[in-house]
Design a protein around this motif. Structure first.
Motif, PDB file in Angstrom:
ATOM      1  N   GLU A 246     -98.301   6.741 -18.418  1.00  0.00           N
ATOM      2  CA  GLU A 246     -97.991   7.983 -19.114  1.00  0.00           C
ATOM      3  C   GLU A 246     -98.631   7.966 -20.495  1.00  0.00           C
ATOM      4  N   ALA A 247     -98.684   9.145 -21.125  1.00  0.00           N
ATOM      5  CA  ALA A 247     -99.340   9.261 -22.429  1.00  0.00           C
ATOM      6  C   ALA A 247     -98.708   8.340 -23.468  1.00  0.00           C
ATOM      7  N   GLN A 248     -97.395   8.142 -23.381  1.00  0.00           N
ATOM      8  CA  GLN A 248     -96.716   7.284 -24.358  1.00  0.00           C
ATOM      9  C   GLN A 248     -97.156   5.825 -24.270  1.00  0.00           C
ATOM     10  N   TYR A 250    -100.247   4.797 -24.257  1.00  0.00           N
ATOM     11  CA  TYR A 250    -101.517   4.527 -24.946  1.00  0.00           C
ATOM     12  C   TYR A 250    -101.756   5.426 -26.151  1.00  0.00           C
ATOM     13  N   ASP A 251    -100.808   6.278 -26.508  1.00  0.00           N
ATOM     14  CA  ASP A 251    -101.027   7.233 -27.600  1.00  0.00           C
ATOM     15  C   ASP A 251    -100.795   6.658 -28.996  1.00  0.00           C
ATOM     16  N   ARG A 262    -105.923   1.883 -24.383  1.00  0.00           N
ATOM     17  CA  ARG A 262    -106.892   2.966 -24.602  1.00  0.00           C
ATOM     18  C   ARG A 262    -108.325   2.469 -24.406  1.00  0.00           C
ATOM     19  N   ARG A 552    -109.517   6.648 -17.181  1.00  0.00           N
ATOM     20  CA  ARG A 552    -108.891   7.900 -17.632  1.00  0.00           C
ATOM     21  C   ARG A 552    -109.391   9.082 -16.800  1.00  0.00           C
ATOM     22  N   ASN A 556    -107.047  11.571 -14.589  1.00  0.00           N
ATOM     23  CA  ASN A 556    -107.057  13.026 -14.736  1.00  0.00           C
ATOM     24  C   ASN A 556    -107.372  13.716 -13.419  1.00  0.00           C
TER      25      ASN A 556
END
Length: 588
Positions: A246-248, A250-251, A262, A552, A556
């Motif tokens: 989820e985005a959390q 690697y953000d 990332r 990535r 996507n």
């Protein structure tokens, strides 16, 4: 202790323990997996994480989770035995090596808190056993069933034991092996997409204890649970409870684990598809590998995949010949050196730069292969010191189960999930700019034509005449006359009916024959054109990546399957078909 405080304590315990076991801080997804699932023992349906992000480290997550529950719960809900099942291991089992590193780290002072939580004394060690062909079971996992243990095994070795068989196991010991593997065990199935029948078997056993376990409810409560956790970078399961990135994860710009994630997610992997026709696929693959490596001059690691073993051998021979010809121009004959001696010296120098990696290897050959791959720099975090291009030509044996890493990739076209695995074997750490070239000439178009659509006229059954009723004894002369005329008409109509019925049946047979011929021609057309259609579908799917094969970009792309069922079906069509399997029954 409040829930919030307990979560903080669990997080600190995990971070420090993971660092002590592996030597590096956890990635955010690993910490989230621990906090969300392993602290409570409520595991997800599957773990789907891209290649290169540390799926094998889930072993450490389990060990830390079990230690946390041992310290904080009266009865841990996590199983005390971890069964790590692998389908392919062409070199020495890297999963066993990782488990042994965990055991070594567990004995260091940095892991004292973890050892204490597990209840280990100073002289106790984590039990580790390997169950696979040509390996002798050290039986550590059988010595003390109450002690935590890691068992690494292949599908056939673990599966046969679960079904009360077991290769190399005596009849008296089979129930013991089945019992210890089938209770208080967590089976992690690595690269589960390779063995969907075995994954289904494990899921059936885990979900049906009332069918396949103890007969009474009271007895079932006494037996610790059997749990399953499939691991894969190309998971077939699309359920709501699949643990995924989820985005959390690697953000966070300040978190070191997020930075590493990332970097690997955004690893540069330029994808190019060459569909120009070629009569010699192995030669074309070798030519592209030669070009991408600067004709053997650049200090790069070039990985070549071929679907067929014969093609891999021919591509290997082609590259070897190119290397020999270049080496002969660079390595001049020494003074007093004969032609034969010069050729031997050239051959030895060249063979240090190229390796053929296929399956069906014996133990000693797998060990030698591991050393060769490390010397050539193709194992992750290893580096070649040759100063020029090195080449690894592999079949599917090098697609999974081996922690390969290369700078460039040249390959042929295969099923979607295998392409994803191949992409994951190049630029795993995100340190270079990698080129991926797929050499995919179209299959020869068949000459079979689509049959004309069959036009079948609707047929109606001829009406059967009704025989007139004979008048009674008291009938009049007129009534008998009318009956006589009716019988005459009936006889004529019945003769016409029989003729019409015969014609109807003949037409029916001709129509059925025409239908059968049409269906046979249609089936032949579909069979002949299937490779071409599948080829176009696979090329179309790869073109959706728009030249970017980074993890990535793959994430996507796969995210579209949630909202677009048509796209999900397209991926399924481009993947290897799930084989048929028998249903599990209690007698089995």
């Amino acid at each position: 202790m409040t829930i919030r405080h307990e979560q903080l304590e669990a997080g600190k315990f995990f971070t420090s323990s993971f660092l002590a076991l592996t030597g590096y801080p956890p990635m955010p997804w690993q910490a989230r997996l621990f906090g969300t699932h392993f602290v409570s023992g409520s595991l997800p349906e599957a773990v789907s994480i891209p290649t290169g992000l540390g799926k094998t480290a889930v072993m450490a997550v389990w060990l830390i989770g079990f230690a946390w529950q041992m310290r904080n719960q009266a009865a841990p809900s996590l199983p005390r035995r971890l069964v790590y099942v692998v389908d392919r291991r062409a070199v020495v089992d890297q999963s066993t090596i990782f488990a042994e590193k965990l055991r070594e780290a567990l004995a260091t002072p940095a892991a004292n808190e973890l050892r204490t939580a597990l209840g280990f004394t100073e002289d106790q060690k984590l039990a580790i056993s390997t169950l696979r062909g040509q390996f002798v079971d050290n039986r550590e996992w059988l010595e003390n069933p109450s002690r935590p243990a890691i068992i690494v095994g292949t599908v056939d070795m673990i599966g046969s034991r679960l079904l009360f068989e077991g290769y190399g196991v005596s009849r008296r010991m089979r129930p013991y092996h089945a019992g210890l593997l089938g209770a208080d065990s967590l089976v992690m199935l690595d690269e589960a997409h390779l063995v969907p029948p075995f994954e289904a078997l494990l899921a059936t056993i885990a979900s049906g204890p009332h069918v396949y376990g103890a007969h009474t409810k009271e007895d079932r409560k006494r037996i610790p649970e059997f749990k399953v956790l499939p691991l894969s970078a190309t998971n077939r399961n699309s359920g709501a409870d699949v643990f995924a990135l989820e985005a959390q994860d690697y953000d966070d710009p300040a978190d070191e684990g997020a930075k590493r994630t990332r970097k690997r997610l955004d690893a540069v992997k330029r994808l190019r598809i060459e569909t120009a026709g070629t009569r010699n696929l192995p030669q074309a693959i070798a030519e592209r590998a030669w070009e991408v490596s600067g004709e053997g001059v650049n200090d790069v690691r070039c990985l070549i995949y071929c679907d067929r073993r014969d093609d891999a051998q021919r591509a290997f021979d082609d590259l070897l010949d190119r290397l020999i010809r270049r080496a002969k121009t660079e390595m001049r004959k020494a003074k007093g050196e004969s032609k034969e001696q010069h050729e031997v010296r050239v051959s030895v120098a060249v063979q240090e730069r190229i390796e053929l990696f296929v399956g069906a290897r014996r133990v000693c050959e797998r060990q030698q292969a591991q050393k060769r791959l490390e010397a050539l720099g193709f194992l992750a975090d290893s580096k070649s010191n040759l100063g020029s291009a090195t080449y690894l030509v592999a079949t599917s044996a090098g697609e999974v189960g081996v922690d390969l890493d290369a700078d460039h990739l040249v390959c042929d076209l295969v099923a979607w999930e295998r392409m994803v695995q191949r992409f994951g074997r190049v630029n795993r750490r995100g340190r270079v700019s990698a080129d991926i070239l797929i050499v995919a000439p179209p299959p020869e178009a068949p000459k079979t034509k689509l049959p004309d659509k069959l036009q079948i006229a609707a047929l109606s059954d001829p009406s059967k005449p009704v025989k007139p009723k004979k008048p009674g004894k008291k009938a009049t002369t007129e009534e008998y006359g009318a009956y006589s005329q009716a019988i005459s008409r009936f006889n004529r109509e019945e003769a016409d009916y029989k003729e019409a019925l015969k014609l109807f049946k003949d037409k029916q047979k001709r129509q059925q024959k025409a239908e059968d011929n049409y269906q046979e021609a249609l089936a032949k057309y579909r069979e002949d054109w299937a490779p071409t259609i599948l080829y176009k579908e696979r090329i179309s799917l790869l073109e959706r990546l728009n030249g970017d094969a980074s993890p990535r970009a793959l994430l996507n792309l796969l995210a579209n399957t949630v909202a677009d069922t048509g796209f999900a079906h397209a991926i399924q069509a481009c993947s290897t078909a799930v084989p048929l399997r028998p249903a599990l029954s209690r007698p089995l």
